[in-house]
Design a protein around this motif. Sequence first.
Motif, PDB file in Angstrom:
ATOM      1  N   LEU A  11       7.555  31.250  -7.158  1.00 44.85           N
ATOM      2  CA  LEU A  11       7.367  32.146  -8.300  1.00 44.85           C
ATOM      3  C   LEU A  11       5.935  32.109  -8.817  1.00 44.85           C
ATOM      4  N   LYS A  12       5.331  30.917  -8.868  1.00 45.58           N
ATOM      5  CA  LYS A  12       3.964  30.793  -9.373  1.00 45.58           C
ATOM      6  C   LYS A  12       2.932  31.367  -8.420  1.00 45.58           C
ATOM      7  N   LYS A  13       3.087  31.113  -7.124  1.00 37.09           N
ATOM      8  CA  LYS A  13       2.044  31.460  -6.168  1.00 37.09           C
ATOM      9  C   LYS A  13       2.237  32.803  -5.492  1.00 37.09           C
ATOM     10  N   ALA A  14       3.463  33.332  -5.472  1.00 39.10           N
ATOM     11  CA  ALA A  14       3.695  34.595  -4.760  1.00 39.10           C
ATOM     12  C   ALA A  14       4.117  35.723  -5.696  1.00 39.10           C
ATOM     13  N   VAL A  15       5.124  35.495  -6.484  1.00 37.44           N
ATOM     14  CA  VAL A  15       5.693  36.581  -7.280  1.00 37.44           C
ATOM     15  C   VAL A  15       4.802  36.929  -8.472  1.00 37.44           C
ATOM     16  N   LEU A  16       4.350  35.943  -9.201  1.00 41.36           N
ATOM     17  CA  LEU A  16       3.575  36.194 -10.413  1.00 41.36           C
ATOM     18  C   LEU A  16       2.259  36.940 -10.158  1.00 41.36           C
ATOM     19  N   PRO A  17       1.433  36.551  -9.174  1.00 44.36           N
ATOM     20  CA  PRO A  17       0.216  37.340  -8.933  1.00 44.36           C
ATOM     21  C   PRO A  17       0.490  38.775  -8.488  1.00 44.36           C
ATOM     22  N   ILE A  18       1.531  38.982  -7.700  1.00 40.95           N
ATOM     23  CA  ILE A  18       1.861  40.341  -7.255  1.00 40.95           C
ATOM     24  C   ILE A  18       2.331  41.190  -8.428  1.00 40.95           C
ATOM     25  N   VAL A  19       3.161  40.625  -9.298  1.00 45.92           N
ATOM     26  CA  VAL A  19       3.648  41.368 -10.463  1.00 45.92           C
ATOM     27  C   VAL A  19       2.503  41.697 -11.421  1.00 45.92           C
ATOM     28  N   ILE A  20       1.618  40.744 -11.647  1.00 48.29           N
ATOM     29  CA  ILE A  20       0.479  40.995 -12.531  1.00 48.29           C
ATOM     30  C   ILE A  20      -0.427  42.065 -11.948  1.00 48.29           C
ATOM     31  N   ALA A  21      -0.688  42.001 -10.633  1.00 48.28           N
ATOM     32  CA  ALA A  21      -1.555  42.998 -10.000  1.00 48.28           C
ATOM     33  C   ALA A  21      -0.926  44.390 -10.056  1.00 48.28           C
ATOM     34  N   PHE A  25      -2.511  47.483 -12.066  1.00 48.85           N
ATOM     35  CA  PHE A  25      -2.816  48.700 -11.317  1.00 48.85           C
ATOM     36  C   PHE A  25      -2.120  49.906 -11.924  1.00 48.85           C
ATOM     37  N   SER A  26      -0.870  49.741 -12.350  1.00 51.48           N
ATOM     38  CA  SER A  26      -0.158  50.880 -12.934  1.00 51.48           C
ATOM     39  C   SER A  26      -0.773  51.296 -14.272  1.00 51.48           C
ATOM     40  N   ILE A  27      -1.266  50.339 -15.033  1.00 53.85           N
ATOM     41  CA  ILE A  27      -1.902  50.677 -16.303  1.00 53.85           C
ATOM     42  C   ILE A  27      -3.233  51.374 -16.073  1.00 53.85           C
ATOM     43  N   PHE A  28      -4.083  50.775 -15.258  1.00 58.64           N
ATOM     44  CA  PHE A  28      -5.436  51.294 -15.095  1.00 58.64           C
ATOM     45  C   PHE A  28      -5.514  52.505 -14.188  1.00 58.64           C
ATOM     46  N   SER A  29      -4.524  52.714 -13.324  1.00 56.87           N
ATOM     47  CA  SER A  29      -4.557  53.924 -12.492  1.00 56.87           C
ATOM     48  C   SER A  29      -4.304  55.172 -13.337  1.00 56.87           C
ATOM     49  N   ARG A  30      -3.598  55.034 -14.424  1.00 54.92           N
ATOM     50  CA  ARG A  30      -3.398  56.177 -15.322  1.00 54.92           C
ATOM     51  C   ARG A  30      -4.634  56.438 -16.176  1.00 54.92           C
TER      52      ARG A  30
END
Length: 109
Positions: A11-21, A25-30
């Motif tokens: 969860l710390k090394k795989a899921v969390l960085p992907i979710v944050i990215a 991306f969804s915020i700044f792409s808009r």
Amino acid sequence: MIRREIMTDFLKKAVLPIVIALLLFSIFSRIFTENGARDYFLIWLACGVPFGIGKMFTLIPIGFDIAGTVGIVALNVILGGLIGGVILIWRLAVAVWYIPLSIYRFATA
């Protein structure tokens, strides 16, 4: 390692960085869309700011007037975004590498 530690690391090394990215991306792409075209460099720069915030204030604006101070702070934000963008790419690469590794560790535990 026990299974709980493996899942916590996953969860710390795989899921969390992907979710944050994906969230960034969804915020700044808009925000950085103009006439239906996205500016991916600005999106990458803005997504890198949270990851490069520790490196952001390498230049300290001492002895400048207000224009010089604002310019140095803007340069710090740009440099932090560039460094953070590279850190973001590295964290995503580690996350992609860690998925099969954690599956293997979970299966052998």
